[in-house]
Write a protein that holds these residues in place. Structure first.
Motif, PDB file in Angstrom:
ATOM      1  N   CYS A 269      -6.780   3.181  -0.253  1.00 17.84           N
ATOM      2  CA  CYS A 269      -5.431   3.764  -0.159  1.00 17.84           C
ATOM      3  C   CYS A 269      -5.186   4.219   1.284  1.00 17.84           C
ATOM      4  CB  CYS A 269      -5.310   4.993  -1.056  1.00 17.84           C
ATOM      5  SG  CYS A 269      -5.482   4.664  -2.819  1.00 17.84           S
ATOM      6  N   GLY A 270      -3.951   4.066   1.726  1.00 18.83           N
ATOM      7  CA  GLY A 270      -3.518   4.644   3.000  1.00 18.83           C
ATOM      8  C   GLY A 270      -4.330   4.180   4.197  1.00 18.83           C
TER       9      GLY A 270
ATOM     10  N   LEU B 204      -7.055   1.889   3.493  1.00 14.86           N
ATOM     11  CA  LEU B 204      -6.570   0.549   3.147  1.00 14.86           C
ATOM     12  C   LEU B 204      -6.262  -0.254   4.409  1.00 14.86           C
ATOM     13  CD1 LEU B 204      -5.706  -1.440   0.896  1.00 14.86           C
ATOM     14  CD2 LEU B 204      -3.410  -0.463   1.042  1.00 14.86           C
TER      15      LEU B 204
ATOM     16  N   HIS C 208      -6.995  -4.945   6.039  1.00 17.74           N
ATOM     17  CA  HIS C 208      -6.195  -6.079   6.538  1.00 17.74           C
ATOM     18  C   HIS C 208      -6.993  -6.898   7.566  1.00 17.74           C
ATOM     19  CE1 HIS C 208      -2.496  -5.098   4.389  1.00 17.74           C
ATOM     20  NE2 HIS C 208      -2.709  -3.829   4.678  1.00 17.74           N
TER      21      HIS C 208
ATOM     22  N   SER D 132     -10.136 -13.640  -0.660  1.00 16.36           N
ATOM     23  CA  SER D 132     -10.072 -12.186  -0.572  1.00 16.36           C
ATOM     24  C   SER D 132      -8.657 -11.675  -0.759  1.00 16.36           C
ATOM     25  CB  SER D 132     -10.627 -11.702   0.777  1.00 16.36           C
ATOM     26  OG  SER D 132      -9.937 -12.312   1.838  1.00 16.36           O
ATOM     27  N   ASP D 133      -8.587 -10.477  -1.300  1.00 11.55           N
ATOM     28  CA  ASP D 133      -7.315  -9.807  -1.540  1.00 11.55           C
ATOM     29  C   ASP D 133      -7.403  -8.374  -1.087  1.00 11.55           C
ATOM     30  OD1 ASP D 133      -5.415 -11.567  -2.925  1.00 11.55           O
ATOM     31  OD2 ASP D 133      -6.982 -11.733  -4.443  1.00 11.55           O
TER      32      ASP D 133
ATOM     33  N   TYR E  63      -5.786  -4.727  -1.766  1.00 14.09           N
ATOM     34  CA  TYR E  63      -4.954  -4.004  -2.728  1.00 14.09           C
ATOM     35  C   TYR E  63      -5.038  -2.495  -2.558  1.00 14.09           C
ATOM     36  CZ  TYR E  63      -4.388  -8.256  -5.465  1.00 14.09           C
ATOM     37  OH  TYR E  63      -4.065  -9.522  -5.868  1.00 14.09           O
ATOM     38  N   ASN E  64      -3.920  -1.849  -2.629  1.00 15.98           N
ATOM     39  CA  ASN E  64      -3.898  -0.414  -2.888  1.00 15.98           C
ATOM     40  C   ASN E  64      -4.666  -0.175  -4.189  1.00 15.98           C
ATOM     41  OD1 ASN E  64      -2.340   1.521  -4.896  1.00 15.98           O
ATOM     42  ND2 ASN E  64      -2.219   2.458  -2.876  1.00 15.98           N
TER      43      ASN E  64
ATOM     44  N   ASP F  64      -4.556   1.902  -6.735  1.00  9.55           N
ATOM     45  CA  ASP F  64      -3.886   2.096  -8.021  1.00  9.55           C
ATOM     46  C   ASP F  64      -3.160   0.818  -8.451  1.00  9.55           C
ATOM     47  OD1 ASP F  64      -3.797   3.901 -10.077  1.00  9.55           O
ATOM     48  OD2 ASP F  64      -1.986   4.927  -9.407  1.00  9.55           O
ATOM     49  N   GLU F  65      -2.612   0.091  -7.489  1.00 10.26           N
ATOM     50  CA  GLU F  65      -2.030  -1.228  -7.776  1.00 10.26           C
ATOM     51  C   GLU F  65      -3.094  -2.154  -8.362  1.00 10.26           C
ATOM     52  OE1 GLU F  65       1.262  -2.459  -6.921  1.00 10.26           O
ATOM     53  OE2 GLU F  65       0.800  -4.489  -7.631  1.00 10.26           O
TER      54      GLU F  65
ATOM     55  N   ILE G 119      -5.783  -1.417 -10.048  1.00 14.65           N
ATOM     56  CA  ILE G 119      -6.110  -1.071 -11.439  1.00 14.65           C
ATOM     57  C   ILE G 119      -4.996  -1.537 -12.378  1.00 14.65           C
ATOM     58  CG2 ILE G 119      -6.459   0.839 -13.054  1.00 14.65           C
ATOM     59  CD1 ILE G 119      -7.595   2.456 -10.627  1.00 14.65           C
TER      60      ILE G 119
ATOM     61  N   ARG H 170      -2.587  -3.731 -11.899  1.00 11.63           N
ATOM     62  CA  ARG H 170      -2.387  -5.189 -11.845  1.00 11.63           C
ATOM     63  C   ARG H 170      -3.497  -5.904 -12.587  1.00 11.63           C
ATOM     64  NH1 ARG H 170      -0.459  -9.001  -6.941  1.00 11.63           N
ATOM     65  NH2 ARG H 170       0.839  -7.178  -6.512  1.00 11.63           N
TER      66      ARG H 170
ATOM     67  N   PRO I  75      -6.185  -8.004 -11.842  1.00 13.01           N
ATOM     68  CA  PRO I  75      -6.164  -9.459 -11.633  1.00 13.01           C
ATOM     69  C   PRO I  75      -7.172 -10.183 -12.537  1.00 13.01           C
ATOM     70  CG  PRO I  75      -6.457  -8.268  -9.533  1.00 13.01           C
ATOM     71  CD  PRO I  75      -6.614  -7.274 -10.629  1.00 13.01           C
TER      72      PRO I  75
END
Lengths: 333, 333
Positions: free
Chosen positions: B29-30, B33, B37, B52-53, B55-56, B58-59, B61, B63, B65
């Motif tokens: 997060c933040g 995170l 990138h 690779s991905d 993700y935030n 909470d997104e 969790i 989401r 995938p």
């Protein structure tokens, strides 16, 4: 009622049916890039086979991912098909052996010419002719991806999607009425703001991004940013005060609780006067299957928000499309 | 001179050495995170095996995938290790059978306890004790990923990375001197601004994001956004006028031309007074291999920009860490 995928979508899917893909690259710029975020959301939630990445077209070319090879499918989108970076990205992808599908309004455009396969969509705000939202960039991308997942994973959500898309335009028409009083209420206050943030997550993030960069920034010169609803709590929320303006999207996908939390915080420490909440639970989505509500809500939000944008434009005395100073006004950059 | 990966990194890599991964999820997060990138940028450019991905937490969790299974490696990061979403994401990933590696300052933290493997890093701005940038979150993440790529792809860039990291802190120390006059010049003007954008692409995007959301927004309550250098031309550039403020990062990775183009436009239609350009070509990066300059430049930019932030904070009369009104001040949200 739509019962079959559009012919050009079926044709593109047939053309690539013999190939085994591991990666899907979703590539575009600006507003066309924004639809790729929910596209990836759909693939993340539906495919055990496909990995997907969302890239700005020029970043995609410069980055040149190792995974871009003959096991890759690259889906590109540009409304006019003239976006140079996106057309170049199609050429670049083909040179790497990847399969390419271009989404565009114009089958004779540079992007269409650069890609192996072309899929058309429709756009009201370019042509001025009312369209069926099922045939919009979002609708066509979902059809393409649902057809793809049927081929790669053997999971067939196409009938549910087609039924849901068939009922989308009536839902949007009704949503305009639902949100009209909200827009009427907030437009006079938000039209005076120098900064308006959008807040969203999951399938809605792209619509928030597009509204921020293509509408508020591009057409109204209002400073804006699409803040991810949970990232909000890890820095951005500190700008929240009684004057701060937010447009909060609260949708119906799996991330709804993230958006609810951001909404609650913005309302608590901001002012209700400056925090406009679009809640999909207030919408009549008759005929849209539960499984697709989360994916189609951003189309409803984005389409209805255009009316809000025009209201703001009137109040600010700054026209919408004609209000640009650089885009399509100068070309030497 | 660093000649070996940190023991806890080697240990984590050994622990997962027997497993075959297809996907790496980079989750946080933040500010934590933001480092993911360039982590993905490194993997995109170095691995034929790993997808690779970013993700935030909470997104990630919500989401959930499809690709999150026992073929996935999840790398998580939280400075204090107390970020609830990130600790929950580690638990969530383990429950799905994925391998987990937590990066944190605190081996006894909730995140460290939730993950199978823990890797430590150091942070000056939390502890107040000067550190070697090689041991920062960025440095440790690159070591971890380079070690991972060696295992999965058989490509060994570890020696080059270690040598480059060994020469990073001296390069940062010199960069402070290089940028000092620039910061001295721009601080009085930018300190008065309500909106400051950062512009960057490729490996620099995370540093721009972090400076925008964790420094300008969080600590100085200045409206901000990290605009991707090419996305700038597809909407956001319309806000550019002689008063608009930009901090432009021009780095040394493959996307440099994107950043140069954004810089040129911002300088042409904005005012040189309000467009501060950090150009990595002005830096002395002796000892950092060409192959790693693009990856390590964002550390130089981010570290030096802290001094600029403190200058702005002084001029605005708003302290940095102590200036927050919500983060670590209230907890019921």
């Amino acid at each position: 009622m739509k019962t079959e995928l559009n012919p050009d979508i079926s044709q593109a899917l047939s053309a690539i049916a013999g190939r085994e893909f591991g990666n899907v690259f979703l590539v575009a710029c600006g507003g066309s890039l924004s639809i790729m975020h929910p596209g990836k959301y759909f693939l993340d939630r539906h495919s055990k086979v496909l990995n997907s990445d969302v890239y700005n077209a020029d970043e995609f070319i410069a980055r040149s991912p190792q995974k871009l090879d003959d096991k890759a499918l690259v889906i590109l989108c540009s409304q006019t098909g003239t976006t140079k970076e996106t057309a170049r990205a199609a050429e670049f992808a083909r040179a790497k052996g990847a399969a390419t599908i271009a989404m565009t309004l114009d089958s004779a455009s540079p992007l269409a010419n650069a890609a192996e396969n072309v899929v058309n969509y429709q756009a009201f705000y370019t042509t001025g002719v009312p369209i069926d939202a099922a045939e919009s960039n979002y609708g066509v991308l979902y059809m393409l991806l649902a057809g793809l997942v049927k081929q790669t994973d053997g999971i067939d959500v196409v009938p549910s999607l087609l039924k849901s898309l068939s009922n989308l335009q009536p839902a949007i028409d009704k949503a305009h009425d639902v949100f009209a009083p909200l827009f009427e209420d907030y437009a006079p206050r938000l039209a005076k703001k120098d900064v308006i943030y959008t807040l969203a997550s999951g399938a809605n993030y792209g619509a928030a991004y597009s509204f921020s960069i293509c509408v508020l920034m591009e057409m109204q010169w209002i400073n804006s940013q699409a803040i991810h609803a949970n990232e909000y709590f890890h820095g951005p929320f500190e700008v929240t005060d009684k004057d701060a303006s937010f447009i909060v999207m609260v949708g119906l996908d799996e991330t709804r609780r993230l958006e609810e939390r951001a909404r609650d915080f913005a309302l608590r420490f901001g002012s209700e006067d400056n925090v406009m909440v679009l809640d999909a639970e207030k919408l009549d989505l008759t005929g849209i299957d539960d499984a697709f509500r989360g994916y189609l809500v951003p189309l409803v939000f984005f389409d209805t928000l255009w009316r809000f944008a025009y209201k703001i434009a009137d109040l600010r005395g700054q026209p919408m499309l004609e209000g640009r100073r650089y885009m399509k006004k100068i070309s030497d950059y």
